[in-house]
Design an enzyme around this catalytic site. Structure first.
Site, PDB file in Angstrom:
ATOM      1  N   ASP A   1      -7.921  18.292 -15.935  1.00 51.09           N
ATOM      2  CA  ASP A   1      -8.334  17.050 -16.217  1.00 51.09           C
ATOM      3  C   ASP A   1      -8.006  16.918 -17.696  1.00 51.09           C
ATOM      4  O   ASP A   1      -8.516  17.380 -18.665  1.00 51.09           O
ATOM      5  CB  ASP A   1      -9.669  16.604 -15.903  1.00 51.09           C
ATOM      6  CG  ASP A   1     -10.091  15.144 -16.396  1.00 51.09           C
ATOM      7  OD1 ASP A   1      -9.204  14.745 -17.201  1.00 51.09           O
ATOM      8  OD2 ASP A   1     -10.895  14.719 -15.406  1.00 51.09           O
TER       9      ASP A   1
ATOM     10  N   TYR B   1     -16.538  15.830 -16.200  1.00 50.61           N
ATOM     11  CA  TYR B   1     -17.056  14.387 -16.128  1.00 50.61           C
ATOM     12  C   TYR B   1     -18.095  14.154 -15.341  1.00 50.61           C
ATOM     13  O   TYR B   1     -17.861  14.968 -14.247  1.00 50.61           O
ATOM     14  CB  TYR B   1     -15.946  13.455 -15.794  1.00 50.61           C
ATOM     15  CG  TYR B   1     -16.196  11.917 -15.622  1.00 50.61           C
ATOM     16  CD1 TYR B   1     -16.945  11.253 -16.418  1.00 50.61           C
ATOM     17  CD2 TYR B   1     -16.225  11.604 -14.456  1.00 50.61           C
ATOM     18  CE1 TYR B   1     -17.407   9.873 -16.411  1.00 50.61           C
ATOM     19  CE2 TYR B   1     -16.436  10.253 -14.308  1.00 50.61           C
ATOM     20  CZ  TYR B   1     -17.246   9.491 -15.036  1.00 50.61           C
ATOM     21  OH  TYR B   1     -17.555   8.216 -14.925  1.00 50.61           O
TER      22      TYR B   1
ATOM     23  N   LYS C   1      -8.808   5.507 -19.557  1.00 49.72           N
ATOM     24  CA  LYS C   1      -9.201   5.656 -20.800  1.00 49.72           C
ATOM     25  C   LYS C   1      -8.035   5.394 -22.006  1.00 49.72           C
ATOM     26  O   LYS C   1      -7.673   4.495 -22.259  1.00 49.72           O
ATOM     27  CB  LYS C   1      -9.953   7.066 -21.101  1.00 49.72           C
ATOM     28  CG  LYS C   1     -10.741   7.292 -19.763  1.00 49.72           C
ATOM     29  CD  LYS C   1     -12.155   6.690 -19.962  1.00 49.72           C
ATOM     30  CE  LYS C   1     -13.123   6.912 -18.806  1.00 49.72           C
ATOM     31  NZ  LYS C   1     -13.190   8.003 -18.242  1.00 49.72           N
TER      32      LYS C   1
ATOM     33  N   ARG D   1       1.023  -1.182  -0.074  1.00 45.11           N
ATOM     34  CA  ARG D   1       0.201  -0.013  -0.118  1.00 45.11           C
ATOM     35  C   ARG D   1       0.861   1.337   0.171  1.00 45.11           C
ATOM     36  O   ARG D   1       0.455   2.512  -0.189  1.00 45.11           O
ATOM     37  CB  ARG D   1      -0.966  -0.044   1.328  1.00 45.11           C
ATOM     38  CG  ARG D   1      -1.764   1.180   1.184  1.00 45.11           C
ATOM     39  CD  ARG D   1      -3.385   0.656   1.759  1.00 45.11           C
ATOM     40  NE  ARG D   1      -3.290  -0.244   3.089  1.00 45.11           N
ATOM     41  CZ  ARG D   1      -3.002   0.140   4.273  1.00 45.11           C
ATOM     42  NH1 ARG D   1      -2.363   1.669   4.459  1.00 45.11           N
ATOM     43  NH2 ARG D   1      -2.804  -0.571   5.252  1.00 45.11           N
TER      44      ARG D   1
HETATM   45  C1  LIG Z   1     -13.795   8.484 -16.970  1.00 47.72           C
HETATM   46  C2  LIG Z   1     -13.324  10.083 -16.475  1.00 47.72           C
HETATM   47  C3  LIG Z   1     -13.090  10.149 -15.190  1.00 47.72           C
HETATM   48  C4  LIG Z   1     -13.173   9.043 -14.123  1.00 47.72           C
HETATM   49  O1  LIG Z   1     -12.317   8.052 -14.234  1.00 47.72           O
HETATM   50  P1  LIG Z   1     -12.566   6.474 -13.699  1.00 47.72           P
HETATM   51  O2  LIG Z   1     -11.171   5.774 -14.249  1.00 47.72           O
HETATM   52  O3  LIG Z   1     -13.662   6.058 -14.488  1.00 47.72           O
HETATM   53  O4  LIG Z   1     -12.762   6.582 -12.371  1.00 47.72           O
HETATM   54  C5  LIG Z   1     -12.498  11.472 -14.973  1.00 47.72           C
HETATM   55  N1  LIG Z   1     -12.422  12.434 -15.861  1.00 47.72           N
HETATM   56  C6  LIG Z   1     -12.843  12.169 -17.066  1.00 47.72           C
HETATM   57  C7  LIG Z   1     -12.587  13.281 -18.179  1.00 47.72           C
HETATM   58  C8  LIG Z   1     -13.237  10.959 -17.484  1.00 47.72           C
HETATM   59  O5  LIG Z   1     -13.460  10.745 -18.766  1.00 47.72           O
END
Ligand SMILES: *Cc1c(COP(=O)(O)O)cnc(C)c1O
Length: 409
Positions: free
Chosen positions: A195, A130, A220, A76
């Site tokens: 982001d 998001y 992603k 961890r």
């Molecule tokens: C999917 C997404 C998130 C969240 O990510 P997870 O891996 O699903 O927790 C945050 N920001 C954006 C722009 C996303 O597309």
């Protein structure tokens, strides 16, 4: 094992091009280990007969948050395989450090907790974000308080207890763009978090424009194959140290197998993003000229995400696709399409959703690596299932996504 751990922080070599970093960063020690593929370390614990030495390493981590010198004590705290992914992502984003988490939401949670632990519980944020990020901020689940504003209102929204300004650019799902440099200026001394999930470091490196913290849903594009969930924050080493302490205390660690897959994903990131972006731009060109489409959103910096508003029933497009997968998420080798008002942004209150441009006729598509003609044929047949517009309104244009767009017509 000692060898593998102590070799994961090689001295940075003079700057190499992104495509080179993508395949070499985080792997600089492999040749000296006599390896070609990175090893996977699944250990949850690390043996040691020297408990005084371990005590010192635990104290050092508790006070500094630096990655431990030598074995991690417990998984961890750190993991060498995940560490390789962190090293590589930091190199691609041109930051000092990166800290990986179990998901994008776990990464955002750690950032918010790290700031709140310093008494800075107020966040200024720009919509759209998001859907779950919007939800996490809006509900105040973590004891934070949010002020929503547009980019021009950021400076006025900042208070003495503001710990973070958050934007997403291009934004999910409207692809609205924010001028990072202008926003960073408006933030003053408050750190700006961008982001960067949609753009990836291939198209945009936010720290080069003044952002201090870069967030990714690694689920992603970084992973890129729809088979690994993760999140990562790229930032300076000082903030990374705090994030590691939060991660240790709250446990949102990335599994080392996921760390391995993400490192592997990074090696093809530049070619995947460029190839998919070429197809996306061609689909945008065709959709813009198509009488069934009311409006197309595509950011100036390009990328493989497109969104468009249909005149007909968007649900019929979702039920009509055959090659494109009707599913939430994005950034995989195969194309995905979804209806944000029903799925990815369902959790955002309807009024807030509409006000930030997420209308009921908007569809979001993640363009993959299929042949563009096959994608176009699939989109065309799915669009033909819907009713054709009886009147073709004037003024239908490609809409550069430089701000919130009107809700669906
Ligand atoms: C999917 C997404 C998130 C969240 O990510 P997870 O891996 O699903 O927790 C945050 N920001 C954006 C722009 C996303 O597309």
């Amino acid at each position: 094992m000692d060898n593998e751990v102590s070799m994961t922080h090689p001295a940075p070599t003079p700057s190499r091009a992104l495509a080179t970093e993508a395949v070499h960063a985080g792997r600089d020690d492999l040749a000296s280990l006599g390896l070609h593929a990175p090893p996977i370390d699944l250990s949850t614990t690390y043996p040691s007969h020297d408990s005084r030495g371990e005590a010192m390493r635990i104290d050092a981590f508790a006070t500094t948050g630096a990655r431990p010198d030598g074995p991690p004590v417990y998984a961890r705290l750190d993991n060498p395989t995940t560490g390789r992914f962190e090293t590589a992502l930091a190199r691609l984003e041109r930051t000092e450090s990166a800290v990986a988490f179990a998901s994008g939401m776990a990464a955002l949670t750690a950032v918010l907790l790290a700031r709140a632990s310093q008494g800075l519980r107020h966040v200024v944020a720009v919509r759209p974000l998001y859907g779950c990020s919007d939800h996490l901020l809006g509900t105040g689940l973590l004891g934070t308080e949010v002020t929503w504003t547009d980019p021009a209102g950021i400076a006025d929204a900042i208070r003495p207890d503001t710990g973070l300004v958050m934007v997403e650019t291009p934004a999910n799902p409207t692809l609205a763009e924010v001028d990072i440099r202008a926003v960073a200026h408006a933030c003053g001394t408050v750190p700006l978090l961008v982001d960067n999930t949609f753009a990836t470091p291939v198209l945009q490196r936010p720290v080069e424009h003044g952002a201090r913290i870069v967030l990714h849903s690694a689920t992603k594009y970084l992973g890129g194959h729809g088979d690994v969930m993760g999140g990562v924050v790229a930032c300076d080493e000082e903030f990374a140290a705090t994030l590691r302490q939060v991660r240790f205390a709250t446990g949102g660690v990335l599994h080392p197998l996921a760390g391995y897959l993400l490192l592997r994903g990074l090696s093809t990131l530049p070619v995947r993003v460029r190839a998919a972006s070429t197809s996306a731009a061609e689909l945008v060109r065709r959709l813009t000229a198509d009488p069934r489409i009311a409006r197309v959103h595509y950011p100036r910096i390009g990328g493989a995400m497109i969104s468009f508003e249909v005149y007909g029933d968007p649900h019929r497009v979702i039920s009509g696709v055959r090659l494109i997968t009707p599913a939430v998420s994005l950034g995989s080798v195969d194309s995905l399409i979804q209806h944000p008002a029903s799925i990815s942004h369902r959790i955002v209150a309807e009024g807030d959703r509409r006000a930030s441009g997420v209308g009921d006729r908007l569809l979001r598509m993640s363009v993959g690596l299929e042949d563009v003609e096959d994608l176009w044929a699939d989109l065309c047949q799915a669009l033909s299932d819907g009713p054709l517009p009886s009147v073709r309104p004037a003024g239908r244009t490609l809409q550069p996504s430089n701000g919130p767009t009107p809700a669906g017509r």
